[in-house]
Design an enzyme around this catalytic site. Structure first.
Site, mmCIF file in Angstrom:
data_model
loop_
_atom_site.group_PDB
_atom_site.id
_atom_site.type_symbol
_atom_site.label_atom_id
_atom_site.label_comp_id
_atom_site.label_asym_id
_atom_site.label_seq_id
_atom_site.Cartn_x
_atom_site.Cartn_y
_atom_site.Cartn_z
ATOM 1 N N ARG A 225 0.923 -1.247 -0.056
ATOM 2 C CA ARG A 225 -0.205 0.167 0.037
ATOM 3 C C ARG A 225 0.879 1.146 -0.097
ATOM 4 O O ARG A 225 1.880 1.331 0.688
ATOM 5 C CB ARG A 225 -0.909 -0.068 1.098
ATOM 6 N N HIS A 273 1.501 -0.183 -10.553
ATOM 7 C CA HIS A 273 0.419 -1.052 -9.916
ATOM 8 C C HIS A 273 0.205 -2.414 -10.434
ATOM 9 O O HIS A 273 -1.045 -2.670 -10.709
ATOM 10 C CB HIS A 273 -0.919 -0.271 -9.634
#
Length: 310
Positions: A225, A273
């Site tokens: 994260r 990502h």
């Protein structure tokens, strides 16, 4: 007849409709599946990803569960209108993808491959790296993804330490927990992999103090994260040379703004990502299995602990 609402946006509906129907049919379920409903009170299950169309779960009075398509639930777990059980996404495809990305980048830094791939002067300067057994790697977060990555690295003979907030015991991994355990883990982490969930306790966990606890010349790898890292502190540690490199796949704001310092920093690698993106077929199978379990009165897979936040 089980009524399933797909509340994850039109783009995902186009991607998931066929895999979901295939997975539900394979389990012999009698269902209706739609991205909209005229009667929220008739909905049994909500397949969900954060989107503008559904913030208030109050009208879904008879829903048995919300089944998230995302592994992270920080954007929904605090929603006070969501009172039914919430399950997050964990599946083999996501896990395998994460292990492959983590192992590839740990090996890249362990072997020092950047100096050869990025070698515009054509310098012939071989540097023999240590063996994996002599490289200390740490994984922060020992959930499903963290355990899989730690085991994958240990299987390649890396010296792996894992840290989690609660005590874990994993064969082949030195497992530590608590504040003292975190300090010990960081102090030996030549390569650090962040795979913690994002909660109030983990936001900015890797701050200036904790970066300073790491060995000089260490590498940070973050596929977990973005907000786990204090960005200003990491940039300062990179500029000072205390941290040799950071390979980052997740960020506070995505897409990463074009003017963000990470893009231009010579000691930062940005990937968009991709470490553990979802594979629709395997995700659909997890959703279908949870619906089958719910209809059979069996425990759901991957239930979220609201108190812990994940």
């Amino acid at each position: 007849m089980t009524t399933i609402l797909f509340a994850a946006g039109s783009k995902r509906w186009a991607e998931y409709e066929t895999p979901l129907r295939r997975a539900l049919d394979a389990l012999g379920l009698d269902y209706t599946l739609s991205p909209e409903t005229d009667d929220p009170a008739q909905v049994d299950y909500i397949i969900y990803a954060p989107n503008p169309s559904l913030h208030d779960f109050t009208p879904l009075t008879n829903a048995k569960a919300v089944l998230s398509l995302w592994a992270g639930v920080e954007r929904i777990v605090g929603n006070e209108t969501l009172t039914m059980p919430l399950a997050r996404m964990v599946n083999d495809g996501m896990t395998e993808g994460m292990v492959e990305w983590v192992v590839a980048n740990v090996l890249r830094h362990h072997l020092g491959l950047d100096r050869y791939v990025l070698n515009p002067t054509r310098e012939w300067a071989p540097r023999v790296p240590p063996l994996a057994r002599d490289r200390k790697v740490a994984v922060l977060g020992l959930g499903a993804l963290g355990q899989a990555c730690a085991k994958g690295l240990a299987g390649m003979n890396f010296d792996v330490t894992g840290w989690s907030r609660s005590r874990k015991d994993i064969a082949g991994i030195t497992c530590l927990s608590g504040d003292d355990g975190l300090a010990q883990t960081l102090a030996r982490a030549e390569i650090l992999v962040l795979l913690l969930p994002l909660t109030a306790d983990t936001e900015n966990l890797l701050n200036a103090k904790r970066l300073a606890q790491m060995p000089a010349g260490a590498v940070v790898i973050n596929p977990g994260r973005g907000p786990l890292i204090d960005d200003d502190a990491l940039l300062a540690a990179l500029d000072s040379g205390h941290i040799a490199h950071a390979t980052l796949d997740v960020f506070r704001k995505e897409p990463l703004p074009a003017d963000h310092p990470y893009w231009a920093h010579p000691k930062v690698t940005v990937t968009p990502h991709i470490a553990s993106d979802f594979r629709t077929d395997s995700a659909a199978q997890v959703i279908a299995e949870n619906i089958r379990r719910g209809e059979a009165g069996e425990p759901l897979l991957h239930l979220v602990d609201r108190g812990a936040g994940y």
